[in-house]
Design an enzyme around this catalytic site. Sequence first.
Site, PDB file in Angstrom:
ATOM      1  N   ARG A 155      14.005 -41.295  45.998  1.00  0.00           N
ATOM      2  CA  ARG A 155      14.849 -42.318  45.810  1.00  0.00           C
ATOM      3  C   ARG A 155      14.678 -43.088  47.543  1.00  0.00           C
ATOM      4  O   ARG A 155      14.472 -42.466  48.077  1.00  0.00           O
ATOM      5  CB  ARG A 155      16.683 -42.135  46.023  1.00  0.00           C
ATOM      6  CG  ARG A 155      16.577 -41.037  47.402  1.00  0.00           C
ATOM      7  CD  ARG A 155      18.299 -41.496  47.026  1.00  0.00           C
ATOM      8  NE  ARG A 155      19.432 -40.426  48.478  1.00  0.00           N
ATOM      9  CZ  ARG A 155      19.972 -40.425  49.240  1.00  0.00           C
ATOM     10  NH1 ARG A 155      20.819 -40.335  48.411  1.00  0.00           N
ATOM     11  NH2 ARG A 155      19.871 -39.932  50.314  1.00  0.00           N
ATOM     12  N   ASP A 170      13.323 -31.708  52.736  1.00  0.00           N
ATOM     13  CA  ASP A 170      12.108 -31.503  53.934  1.00  0.00           C
ATOM     14  C   ASP A 170      12.317 -30.636  54.031  1.00  0.00           C
ATOM     15  O   ASP A 170      11.389 -29.515  54.795  1.00  0.00           O
ATOM     16  CB  ASP A 170      12.511 -32.565  55.211  1.00  0.00           C
ATOM     17  CG  ASP A 170      12.183 -34.067  54.550  1.00  0.00           C
ATOM     18  OD1 ASP A 170      11.835 -34.271  54.208  1.00  0.00           O
ATOM     19  OD2 ASP A 170      12.768 -34.576  55.049  1.00  0.00           O
ATOM     20  N   THR A 180      17.296 -48.454  49.853  1.00  0.00           N
ATOM     21  CA  THR A 180      18.355 -49.186  48.675  1.00  0.00           C
ATOM     22  C   THR A 180      18.760 -47.667  48.185  1.00  0.00           C
ATOM     23  O   THR A 180      20.026 -48.472  46.528  1.00  0.00           O
ATOM     24  CB  THR A 180      17.252 -50.178  47.558  1.00  0.00           C
ATOM     25  OG1 THR A 180      16.776 -48.708  47.148  1.00  0.00           O
ATOM     26  CG2 THR A 180      16.580 -51.112  48.314  1.00  0.00           C
ATOM     27  N   ASP A 216      18.602 -33.057  54.373  1.00  0.00           N
ATOM     28  CA  ASP A 216      17.811 -33.345  53.641  1.00  0.00           C
ATOM     29  C   ASP A 216      17.402 -31.686  53.105  1.00  0.00           C
ATOM     30  O   ASP A 216      16.322 -31.554  53.921  1.00  0.00           O
ATOM     31  CB  ASP A 216      16.244 -34.400  53.682  1.00  0.00           C
ATOM     32  CG  ASP A 216      15.535 -34.192  53.023  1.00  0.00           C
ATOM     33  OD1 ASP A 216      14.621 -34.191  51.772  1.00  0.00           O
ATOM     34  OD2 ASP A 216      14.992 -36.608  52.976  1.00  0.00           O
TER      35      ASP A 216
END
Length: 207
Positions: free
Chosen positions: A103, A201, A107, A198
């Site tokens: 993603r 990550d 945005t 995340d």
Amino acid sequence: MAIECKHPLIQTKLSIMRDKKTSSKEFRESLTEIGSLMCYKVFEDLEVVDGENIVTPTNAVLPKKELANHIVLAPILRAGLGMVDGVRNMLPTARIGHIGMYRDEETLIPHEYYFKLPEVDNPLVVLIDPMLATGGSAVAAIDAIKKRGYNNIRFMCLVAAPEGIKVVEDAYPEIKIYCAAIDEKLNEHGYILPGLGDAGDRIFGTK
Ligand code: PRP
Ligand code: URA
């Protein structure tokens, strides 16, 4: 429909994953273990059929129990990869596909960069991604799976935001969403609160 898998072992392992002090190694191990534990719920309604006979050590003859459906596991790259081993440990004959999706950080719109599913007759496709945030990636992945003619789909994630659940439910009310926790909300950057940061990550140690 969203189904929260509230087993105590899942909840304790998830809280290890939420801790920002948890190492990448322990994060991956917990994710794998939760993936295995969630299978109990995600696959509890699968049809079982009788295969060839087996003989027990007491010389009883019984039909071998086998799953009626082929299963295809479809992790969304990258973070879905971290959950797939745990599921595959429970379903060693499952075939694996890959859906490349990221993603855009500004945005939050998902972009597909890879798609490959094994060609299997009438499979149950299990979409796997630990994070359901805005729901954009999950809906785009389901769109892509359906475009290839697969219609028996369920979605397995770890942490789901109510916003994302609603987006998936509105688009595909027939698809069951299994998660370990429904969290509070999204922050202004599209991250889940309280969440676990995340996932990609933390699995791959990229940050
Ligand atoms: C994360 C996560 C989901 C997606 C969820 O992936 O693994 O795929 O975001 O967000 P959404 O519900 O708002 O679409 P990301 O795009 O960061 O890619 P990565 O796994 O490669 O880090
Ligand atoms: N993707 C993640 O990895 N974490 C979030 O909180 C939202 C999207």
